[in-house]
Motif scaffolding. Sequence first.
Motif, short mmCIF file in Angstrom:
data_model
loop_
_atom_site.label_atom_id
_atom_site.label_comp_id
_atom_site.label_asym_id
_atom_site.label_seq_id
_atom_site.Cartn_x
_atom_site.Cartn_y
_atom_site.Cartn_z
N VAL A 3 0.85 -1.19 0.00
CA VAL A 3 0.00 0.00 0.00
C VAL A 3 0.88 1.23 0.00
CG1 VAL A 3 -0.18 0.04 2.53
CG2 VAL A 3 -1.94 1.16 1.13
N GLU A 4 0.47 2.24 -0.75
CA GLU A 4 1.20 3.51 -0.85
C GLU A 4 0.22 4.64 -0.57
OE1 GLU A 4 4.79 5.65 -1.61
OE2 GLU A 4 4.51 3.47 -1.67
N ARG A 5 0.65 5.60 0.23
CA ARG A 5 -0.20 6.76 0.51
C ARG A 5 -0.06 7.81 -0.58
NH1 ARG A 5 -3.04 7.32 5.04
NH2 ARG A 5 -2.61 5.85 6.74
N ALA A 6 -1.18 8.43 -0.91
CA ALA A 6 -1.22 9.51 -1.90
C ALA A 6 -1.69 10.77 -1.17
CB ALA A 6 -2.17 9.15 -3.03
N GLY A 100 -5.84 15.36 -6.15
CA GLY A 100 -6.10 13.98 -5.75
C GLY A 100 -5.74 12.97 -6.83
N GLY A 101 -6.12 13.24 -8.07
CA GLY A 101 -5.78 12.33 -9.16
C GLY A 101 -4.29 12.26 -9.40
N SER A 102 -3.62 13.40 -9.36
CA SER A 102 -2.17 13.44 -9.54
C SER A 102 -1.46 12.73 -8.38
CB SER A 102 -1.69 14.88 -9.63
OG SER A 102 -2.21 15.51 -10.78
N ALA A 103 -1.97 12.90 -7.17
CA ALA A 103 -1.39 12.23 -6.01
C ALA A 103 -1.51 10.72 -6.15
CB ALA A 103 -2.07 12.70 -4.73
N ASP A 104 -2.66 10.25 -6.64
CA ASP A 104 -2.83 8.81 -6.86
C ASP A 104 -1.83 8.30 -7.90
OD1 ASP A 104 -4.91 8.94 -5.06
OD2 ASP A 104 -6.50 8.72 -6.55
N ALA A 105 -1.67 9.07 -8.99
CA ALA A 105 -0.72 8.66 -10.03
C ALA A 105 0.69 8.58 -9.48
CB ALA A 105 -0.78 9.64 -11.20
N ALA A 106 1.08 9.58 -8.68
CA ALA A 106 2.42 9.59 -8.10
C ALA A 106 2.61 8.41 -7.16
CB ALA A 106 2.65 10.90 -7.35
N VAL A 136 1.86 15.92 -11.16
CA VAL A 136 2.37 14.60 -10.76
C VAL A 136 3.82 14.67 -10.27
CG1 VAL A 136 2.78 12.21 -11.46
CG2 VAL A 136 0.72 13.42 -12.24
N PRO A 137 4.73 15.40 -10.95
CA PRO A 137 6.10 15.45 -10.42
C PRO A 137 6.17 15.95 -8.98
CG PRO A 137 6.08 16.23 -12.68
CD PRO A 137 4.64 16.06 -12.27
N PHE A 138 5.45 17.03 -8.68
CA PHE A 138 5.45 17.49 -7.29
C PHE A 138 4.93 16.41 -6.35
CE2 PHE A 138 2.89 19.00 -3.73
CZ PHE A 138 3.90 19.56 -2.95
#
Length: 284
Positions: A3-6, A100-106, A136-138
């Motif tokens: 599991v990874e936190r976003a 939120g979407g970018s955090a999930d991708a990261a 996403v990079p951030f």
Amino acid sequence: MLVERAYAKINLTLDILGKRPDGFHDVDMVMQTVDLSDLIWLEETDGRDIVVDSTAPHIPLDHRNLAVVAAKVFQQQSGILRGLHMKIEKHIPVAAGLAGGSADAAAVLRGLNRLWRTGYSLDELAQMGASIGSDVPFCVYGGCAVATGRGENIARVQHELRAWVVLTRPPVFVSTADVYKATRPEQYARTVASPKMVHALQHCDFAGVRNAYTNALMATTFRLYPEVEALYARMTAVTGQPVYMSGSGPTLFTLFPTRSVAQRTYNALRGFMKEVYLCRFAGL
């Protein structure tokens, strides 16, 4: 399975420098992660399919989801074409200006790097993320950073300020594309606020952070979505504190130096708003 936190992000500054030939805008932003987070569960499966489940009922589970895009980009870059089952446990509000979407991708990029032991550095993962979305990079790095270009150029900022954040998401859908499109040239910055904000953060100057805040999109969002401006006025009256907006909105937030005051504000806002969140600055 792992599991990874976003982690969600807020904007502490957002200046627009002008419009680019590619249709995007050049920006200068200070972004900060907060400990409001989604959980991304990753499990290798037989075959090559990417299967996604989510606790959120209204998000796409196909190529429109940035987490799926991230998994495919990682497969292509690594050459590992194994099957994958992802479960997205949503806690970050959707379409809220919190990435939120970018955090999930990261989180998918970081998680697959661990799952498949590929050994990519965060810099390399951030490069992958730049092809997925501007934030996403951030989100790969987390913490605090100045983001420039269309948001993909990241200069990380180290600081020790531990502020509390009360987030409120109005029941309004805001189109980021429409807000940027409607932003007028007179809203472009002649000077940027990021140096002043970084100085305040690094000196743990809470009052300085409040004074350095800026968001060039706020006026446009208020003009296009007057209900967001109405909530801004009500929050200001209820809290007696400065109220800010993250990204293109609609999420509004307040900053506090202590949890006790933040908790009282959270309780007050819960009296008339459904989506209110109490969190604090976080790193990864």
